[in-house]
Write an enzyme that holds these catalytic residues in place. Structure first.
Site, PDB file in Angstrom:
ATOM      1  N   ARG A  91       0.854  -1.203   0.000  1.00 55.14           N
ATOM      2  CA  ARG A  91       0.000   0.000   0.000  1.00 55.14           C
ATOM      3  C   ARG A  91       0.885   1.246   0.000  1.00 55.14           C
ATOM      4  NH1 ARG A  91      -4.762   1.745   4.359  1.00 55.14           N
ATOM      5  NH2 ARG A  91      -5.127   3.813   3.496  1.00 55.14           N
ATOM      6  N   ASN A 145     -10.592  -4.441  -1.016  1.00 57.95           N
ATOM      7  CA  ASN A 145     -10.352  -3.351  -1.953  1.00 57.95           C
ATOM      8  C   ASN A 145      -9.399  -3.756  -3.070  1.00 57.95           C
ATOM      9  OD1 ASN A 145     -11.798  -0.977  -1.441  1.00 57.95           O
ATOM     10  ND2 ASN A 145     -10.624  -0.617   0.425  1.00 57.95           N
ATOM     11  N   CYS A 167     -19.315  -1.823   0.303  1.00 63.18           N
ATOM     12  CA  CYS A 167     -18.270  -0.915   0.788  1.00 63.18           C
ATOM     13  C   CYS A 167     -18.771  -0.157   2.003  1.00 63.18           C
ATOM     14  CB  CYS A 167     -17.931   0.071  -0.317  1.00 63.18           C
ATOM     15  SG  CYS A 167     -16.753   1.335   0.185  1.00 63.18           S
ATOM     16  N   ASP A 168     -17.873   0.151   2.898  1.00 64.09           N
ATOM     17  CA  ASP A 168     -18.265   0.861   4.120  1.00 64.09           C
ATOM     18  C   ASP A 168     -18.285   2.373   3.949  1.00 64.09           C
ATOM     19  OD1 ASP A 168     -15.520   1.067   3.774  1.00 64.09           O
ATOM     20  OD2 ASP A 168     -15.205   1.435   5.891  1.00 64.09           O
ATOM     21  N   HIS A 198     -16.590   4.213  -4.422  1.00 62.18           N
ATOM     22  CA  HIS A 198     -15.701   5.344  -4.093  1.00 62.18           C
ATOM     23  C   HIS A 198     -15.834   6.461  -5.124  1.00 62.18           C
ATOM     24  CE1 HIS A 198     -12.727   2.967  -1.279  1.00 62.18           C
ATOM     25  NE2 HIS A 198     -13.946   3.096  -0.784  1.00 62.18           N
ATOM     26  N   TYR A 263     -14.375  10.677  -1.765  1.00 62.38           N
ATOM     27  CA  TYR A 263     -13.263  10.247  -2.612  1.00 62.38           C
ATOM     28  C   TYR A 263     -13.245  10.949  -3.961  1.00 62.38           C
ATOM     29  CZ  TYR A 263     -11.491   6.477   0.406  1.00 62.38           C
ATOM     30  OH  TYR A 263     -10.913   5.768   1.420  1.00 62.38           O
ATOM     31  N   ARG A 283      -0.730   7.845   3.940  1.00 66.57           N
ATOM     32  CA  ARG A 283      -1.719   7.181   4.806  1.00 66.57           C
ATOM     33  C   ARG A 283      -1.204   5.802   5.273  1.00 66.57           C
ATOM     34  NH1 ARG A 283      -4.831   7.267   8.823  1.00 66.57           N
ATOM     35  NH2 ARG A 283      -6.272   5.540   8.898  1.00 66.57           N
TER      36      ARG A 283
HETATM   37  C1  G6P Z   1     -12.638   3.611   4.080  1.00 63.82           C
HETATM   38  C2  G6P Z   1     -12.881   3.004   2.746  1.00 63.82           C
HETATM   39  C3  G6P Z   1     -12.191   1.692   2.634  1.00 63.82           C
HETATM   40  C4  G6P Z   1     -10.747   1.838   2.989  1.00 63.82           C
HETATM   41  C5  G6P Z   1     -10.586   2.432   4.342  1.00 63.82           C
HETATM   42  C6  G6P Z   1      -9.135   2.709   4.604  1.00 63.82           C
HETATM   43  O1  G6P Z   1     -13.303   2.933   5.081  1.00 63.82           O
HETATM   44  O2  G6P Z   1     -14.222   2.798   2.462  1.00 63.82           O
HETATM   45  O3  G6P Z   1     -12.330   1.256   1.324  1.00 63.82           O
HETATM   46  O4  G6P Z   1     -10.119   0.594   2.978  1.00 63.82           O
HETATM   47  O5  G6P Z   1     -11.276   3.624   4.405  1.00 63.82           O
HETATM   48  O6  G6P Z   1      -8.958   3.123   5.875  1.00 63.82           O
HETATM   49  P1  G6P Z   1      -7.517   3.343   6.453  1.00 63.82           P
HETATM   50  O7  G6P Z   1      -7.764   3.704   7.840  1.00 63.82           O
HETATM   51  O8  G6P Z   1      -6.801   2.016   6.285  1.00 63.82           O
HETATM   52  O9  G6P Z   1      -6.893   4.415   5.626  1.00 63.82           O
END
Ligand code: G6P
Length: 439
Positions: A91, A145, A167-168, A198, A263, A283
């Site tokens: 990542r 993802n 998706c959350d 997104h 997004y 991030r």
């Molecule tokens: C949100 C998005 C997810 C993503 C996550 C990342 O919840 O919907 O798709 O994976 O953020 O969060 P993070 O805390 O890992 O940056």
């Protein structure tokens, strides 16, 4: 009672999900929880800690964690999949390589998302195949993802599989909307939303009596973005997330008739995003220094003590949508949820084969998408470009085509030219040798 497999047992989100499952047992009773991960070393501390948590709260639930697919996938009703192929190290590269070329560096949007997609497709297909082999009646609830690319890949490559992509992100934002409005829960709102994963817009938000809540929401978001007066979820309180929620106010200005998914900032304010990114600390670094360290340290402590007393691990309320989805299927509740499904005419003036994120009624036969109708030219144009990126990535993966992947990068609104697209692609290719099919 149900048997659940969490695929991606070693994820930093897993303990929070287990705590959430334990809180929801009345609604979604469990007889078995299993974890599966292909990295046993990473999974072990999480598995050991969750063993303690489950024993304390629901000792009747059978628990095991394993790296053996047969053991994991046998006798399962639901697979909850949140795998991260390449883990946070990759990542970090997904984010840093594009930034080095002056382009948005994000895990699911732009070149980073494309690279991650090329890694994830094979991993998710493997999960489907294990499930179909060992528990052919089970459902795979996928939120791995990049969900858009993964969903398109499963549409083409496993068209008859029982997989639901969710998706959350909209859920997180709706939780914020509810807070902004002073409502108890996001479920006090009925929403209309459309887009890609997104990449979407709310067009209508009402309370249960049918009162229009959009004017109040827009007035607030136009000033503060999606930052409610009080803290909503701790997961998204790091500086980069606060920035993202705030930026919604500028995205709203691009189309004041709707409320945007945050997004969209990566596609509409790419220059701003790049200017405000630190190419040496992204991030992924925030997560590795924060959540990773916290969760693993805490899990080791719980496992060692054999008790969760005084734990700082918290329930991931955010992930409750997975239980909503599982109960909708298990008990045929016909709950209205946003899912990533084949358009198939729901958005009238849009590619019927596109995977879109729209409201569906979910029951034991899966999702019944609701009609969206015609969408405006602005959204249609943006979505056509983005869905082409997603489709080209999947085609590139299937055909092992360098050229199609380059086209995907060229088409991404985050990338300024074919030259830059090629330079980024070549760096990503080098970094992902171990994970991508050979192009
Ligand atoms: C949100 C998005 C997810 C993503 C996550 C990342 O919840 O919907 O798709 O994976 O953020 O969060 P993070 O805390 O890992 O940056």
């Amino acid at each position: 009672k149900f048997s659940v497999l969490i695929a991606g047992g070693g994820s930093t989100f897993t303990p929070g999900i287990v705590l959430m499952l334990l809180e929801q047992l009345e609604r979604f009773p469990l007889r078995k929880i299993k974890f599966y991960d292909n990295d046993g070393e990473r999974q072990e501390p999480i598995g050991e800690a969750c063993k303690v948590l489950i024993k304390e709260k629901a000792p009747e639930i059978e628990f095991l964690y394993t790296t053996d697919p047969e053991e994991a996938f046998t006798d399962i009703d639901f697979v909850m999949a949140h795998i991260r192929v390449g883990k946070y190290k990759m990542r970090e590269l997904d984010e840093k390589i594009p930034l080095k070329h002056g382009v948005v560096g994000q895990e699911t949007c732009g070149p980073g998302g494309i690279a991650y997609g090329m890694r994830s497709i094979g991993g998710v297909l493997e999960l489907i195949d294990y499930m179909e082999k060992y528990s052919p009646n089970a459902w795979l609830l996928n939120y791995s993802n990049p969900a858009a690319i993964v969903a398109e890949a499963t549409r083409i490559l496993r068209p008859n599989s029982k997989i639901l992509n969710i998706c959350d992100m909209p859920i997180g934002t709706e939780t914020r909307m509810a807070k902004i409005l002073g409502l108890k829960s996001r479920k006090d709102m009925i929403v209309k939303y459309y887009g890609l994963n997104h990449f979407g817009w709310w067009t209508d938000v009402r309370d249960k009596e049918g009162n229009d809540l959009m004017p109040r929401l827009k007035a607030y978001v136009g000033e503060h973005g999606y930052l409610p007066p009080e803290v909503v979820d701790h997961q998204h309180m790091d500086p980069s997330w606060i920035e993202t929620h705030k930026k919604a106010k500028d995205i709203l200005a691009t189309d004041p008739t709707t409320l945007p998914n945050t997004y969209l900032k990566y596609y509409l304010f790419q220059d701003y995003v790049v200017e405000h990114s630190d190419p040496n600390y992204t991030r992924a670094n925030e997560v590795m220094d924060g959540r990773e360290k916290h969760v693993f340290t805490e899990c080791r402590r719980i496992a060692e003590k054999g008790s969760s007393e005084g734990t700082t691990l918290t329930t991931d309320n955010h992930s409750i949508f997975i239980v909503d989805l599982a109960t909708a299927i298990a008990f045929n509740t016909k709950e209205r949820m946003l899912l990533i499904v084949e358009n198939n005419g729901a958005i009238k003036n849009f590619d019927p084969t596109a995977m879109v994120e729209i409201p569906c009624l979910v029951g034991s036969n899966g999702p019944e998408p609701l009609l969206v109708g015609e969408i405006p030219q602005f959204q249609k144009g943006l979505m056509e470009q983005q869905v082409s990126v997603e489709k080209l990535v999947v085609q590139a993966w299937i055909e092992k085509s360098y050229h199609k992947l380059w086209q995907a990068l060229m088409l991404s609104k985050t990338v300024p030219s074919a030259t830059v697209a090629k330079a980024i692609l070549d760096d990503l290719l080098e970094a992902n040798k171990e994970y991508w099919p050979e192009l």
